[in-house]
Design a protein around this motif. Structure first.
Motif, PDB file in Angstrom:
ATOM      1  N   HIS A   1      14.689  37.521  71.543  1.00 33.65           N
ATOM      2  CA  HIS A   1      14.578  38.913  71.076  1.00 33.65           C
ATOM      3  C   HIS A   1      14.197  38.996  69.602  1.00 33.65           C
ATOM      4  O   HIS A   1      13.219  39.640  69.241  1.00 33.65           O
ATOM      5  CB  HIS A   1      15.899  39.633  71.328  1.00 33.65           C
ATOM      6  CG  HIS A   1      15.816  41.120  71.178  1.00 33.65           C
ATOM      7  ND1 HIS A   1      14.866  41.887  71.813  1.00 33.65           N
ATOM      8  CD2 HIS A   1      16.579  41.990  70.450  1.00 33.65           C
ATOM      9  CE1 HIS A   1      15.028  43.158  71.492  1.00 33.65           C
ATOM     10  NE2 HIS A   1      16.054  43.244  70.664  1.00 33.65           N
ATOM     11  N   CYS A   2      14.969  38.307  68.745  1.00 29.77           N
ATOM     12  CA  CYS A   2      14.698  38.411  67.308  1.00 29.77           C
ATOM     13  C   CYS A   2      13.858  37.260  66.778  1.00 29.77           C
ATOM     14  O   CYS A   2      13.331  37.335  65.661  1.00 29.77           O
ATOM     15  CB  CYS A   2      16.001  38.511  66.509  1.00 29.77           C
ATOM     16  SG  CYS A   2      16.979  36.980  66.447  1.00 29.77           S
ATOM     17  N   GLY A   3      13.730  36.169  67.556  1.00 31.76           N
ATOM     18  CA  GLY A   3      12.908  35.048  67.139  1.00 31.76           C
ATOM     19  C   GLY A   3      13.588  34.077  66.199  1.00 31.76           C
ATOM     20  O   GLY A   3      13.003  33.050  65.845  1.00 31.76           O
TER      21      GLY A   3
ATOM     22  N   LYS B   1      21.646  30.068  66.475  1.00 32.28           N
ATOM     23  CA  LYS B   1      22.838  30.094  65.626  1.00 32.28           C
ATOM     24  C   LYS B   1      22.695  31.090  64.474  1.00 32.28           C
ATOM     25  O   LYS B   1      23.692  31.489  63.871  1.00 32.28           O
ATOM     26  CB  LYS B   1      23.132  28.707  65.073  1.00 32.28           C
ATOM     27  CG  LYS B   1      22.072  28.164  64.124  1.00 32.28           C
ATOM     28  CD  LYS B   1      22.474  26.792  63.602  1.00 32.28           C
ATOM     29  CE  LYS B   1      21.440  26.257  62.608  1.00 32.28           C
ATOM     30  NZ  LYS B   1      21.833  24.921  62.086  1.00 32.28           N
ATOM     31  N   ALA B   2      21.465  31.500  64.177  1.00 26.07           N
ATOM     32  CA  ALA B   2      21.218  32.463  63.103  1.00 26.07           C
ATOM     33  C   ALA B   2      20.702  33.791  63.650  1.00 26.07           C
ATOM     34  O   ALA B   2      20.131  34.590  62.909  1.00 26.07           O
ATOM     35  CB  ALA B   2      20.218  31.890  62.104  1.00 26.07           C
ATOM     36  N   CYS B   3      20.913  34.040  64.942  1.00 26.12           N
ATOM     37  CA  CYS B   3      20.445  35.273  65.585  1.00 26.12           C
ATOM     38  C   CYS B   3      20.954  36.505  64.834  1.00 26.12           C
ATOM     39  O   CYS B   3      22.129  36.576  64.445  1.00 26.12           O
ATOM     40  CB  CYS B   3      20.945  35.297  67.026  1.00 26.12           C
ATOM     41  SG  CYS B   3      20.601  36.837  67.906  1.00 26.12           S
TER      42      CYS B   3
ATOM     43  N   PRO C   1      13.352  31.604  58.208  1.00 28.69           N
ATOM     44  CA  PRO C   1      14.711  31.929  58.653  1.00 28.69           C
ATOM     45  C   PRO C   1      15.305  33.130  57.942  1.00 28.69           C
ATOM     46  O   PRO C   1      16.193  33.790  58.482  1.00 28.69           O
ATOM     47  CB  PRO C   1      15.497  30.647  58.343  1.00 28.69           C
ATOM     48  CG  PRO C   1      14.702  29.945  57.297  1.00 28.69           C
ATOM     49  CD  PRO C   1      13.276  30.263  57.588  1.00 28.69           C
ATOM     50  N   ILE C   2      14.820  33.427  56.735  1.00 33.00           N
ATOM     51  CA  ILE C   2      15.347  34.583  56.015  1.00 33.00           C
ATOM     52  C   ILE C   2      14.309  35.704  55.914  1.00 33.00           C
ATOM     53  O   ILE C   2      14.416  36.591  55.076  1.00 33.00           O
ATOM     54  CB  ILE C   2      15.846  34.191  54.608  1.00 33.00           C
ATOM     55  CG1 ILE C   2      14.755  33.459  53.821  1.00 33.00           C
ATOM     56  CG2 ILE C   2      17.106  33.357  54.703  1.00 33.00           C
ATOM     57  CD1 ILE C   2      15.141  33.140  52.399  1.00 33.00           C
ATOM     58  N   GLY C   3      13.314  35.673  56.787  1.00 36.24           N
ATOM     59  CA  GLY C   3      12.348  36.772  56.841  1.00 36.24           C
ATOM     60  C   GLY C   3      13.015  38.050  57.344  1.00 36.24           C
ATOM     61  O   GLY C   3      13.934  38.007  58.166  1.00 36.24           O
ATOM     62  N   THR C   4      12.542  39.193  56.857  1.00 38.31           N
ATOM     63  CA  THR C   4      13.223  40.454  57.161  1.00 38.31           C
ATOM     64  C   THR C   4      12.397  41.431  57.985  1.00 38.31           C
ATOM     65  O   THR C   4      12.909  42.480  58.375  1.00 38.31           O
ATOM     66  CB  THR C   4      13.645  41.156  55.857  1.00 38.31           C
ATOM     67  OG1 THR C   4      12.475  41.587  55.131  1.00 38.31           O
ATOM     68  CG2 THR C   4      14.483  40.251  54.979  1.00 38.31           C
ATOM     69  N   ALA C   5      11.145  41.135  58.267  1.00 40.00           N
ATOM     70  CA  ALA C   5      10.295  42.091  58.974  1.00 40.00           C
ATOM     71  C   ALA C   5      10.828  42.427  60.356  1.00 40.00           C
ATOM     72  O   ALA C   5      10.703  43.567  60.831  1.00 40.00           O
ATOM     73  CB  ALA C   5       8.866  41.556  59.074  1.00 40.00           C
TER      74      ALA C   5
END
Length: 208
Positions: A11-13, A17-19, A45-49
């Protein structure tokens, strides 16, 4: 099953563990939002789009570098009932709230998701963006992207920029607050996974 695919949330890609799905709240918003994402951001991993595209029902996310011939984007830009502006700090950019106030048409916002250097290249290559009005955010405080520093003073993450733009366009900051809540949750998780002392050594004391 593809082992690599199974390690990522479908869903979020993000890595399982970091969903970030549990941080996401759907927001009742009619403002059209287009996020143009540089390919280098897709697996960040810390992208916000993705917070924007998962939270906003009228948000679409396209990946690429040169969008000049992007059929779906061009179809959206050609709509008679919606005017889009590009959030981009060009010399002739006007404030987003001022731009919003001068038309009774539906107004939409386009965000470039990438580093400043990558966003600049995306804009230069994408000729269809050059004729759009450029808008900038009203005066705001520094963002909370504590683990990915911007080379520009006061630089914001894509989701923070979206939050401020949408708040200015609608005059409703409370409605879009879940965007920042999800962003803060993602950042706090990433910090919690760092070995002791790493955050303080690279970014300063926690809570600053």
């Amino acid at each position: 099953m593809n082992k690599k695919a199974s390690r990522y949330c479908e869903h979020c890609g993000k890595a399982n563990k970091a969903c970030i799905c549990h941080f996401i709240s759907r927001i009742d918003s009619e403002v059209p939002v287009i996020v143009l994402q540089h390919p280098s951001e897709v697996n960040q991993p810390i992208g916000t789009a993705r917070i924007l595209s998962l939270s906003l029902p009228n948000c679409v996310l396209f990946v690429g570098e040169d969008f000049s011939e992007h059929a779906e984007l061009n179809a959206m830009l050609a709509q008679d009932n919606t005017d889009f502006a590009l959030l981009y700090p060009s010399d002739n950019a006007t404030s987003v709230s001022r731009w919003q106030a001068v038309s009774h048409k539906t107004r939409g916002i386009i965000l470039l998701d990438g580093t400043w250097r990558k966003a600049f290249k995306m804009y230069q290559l994408s000729r269809n963006l050059h004729d759009l009005p450029a808008v900038k955010l009203d005066d705001i405080s520094e963002g909370n992207y504590r683990i990915r520093k911007s080379p520009v003073e006061g630089g914001l993450s894509t989701v923070e920029a979206g939050y401020h733009a949408l708040s200015a366009m609608t005059g409703d900051t409370l409605r879009y607050q879940p965007l920042l809540t999800a962003f803060d949750g993602m950042i706090e998780y990433q910090i919690s996974q760092m070995p002791p002392g790493v955050y303080e050594r690279h970014y300063g004391k926690k809570g600053e």
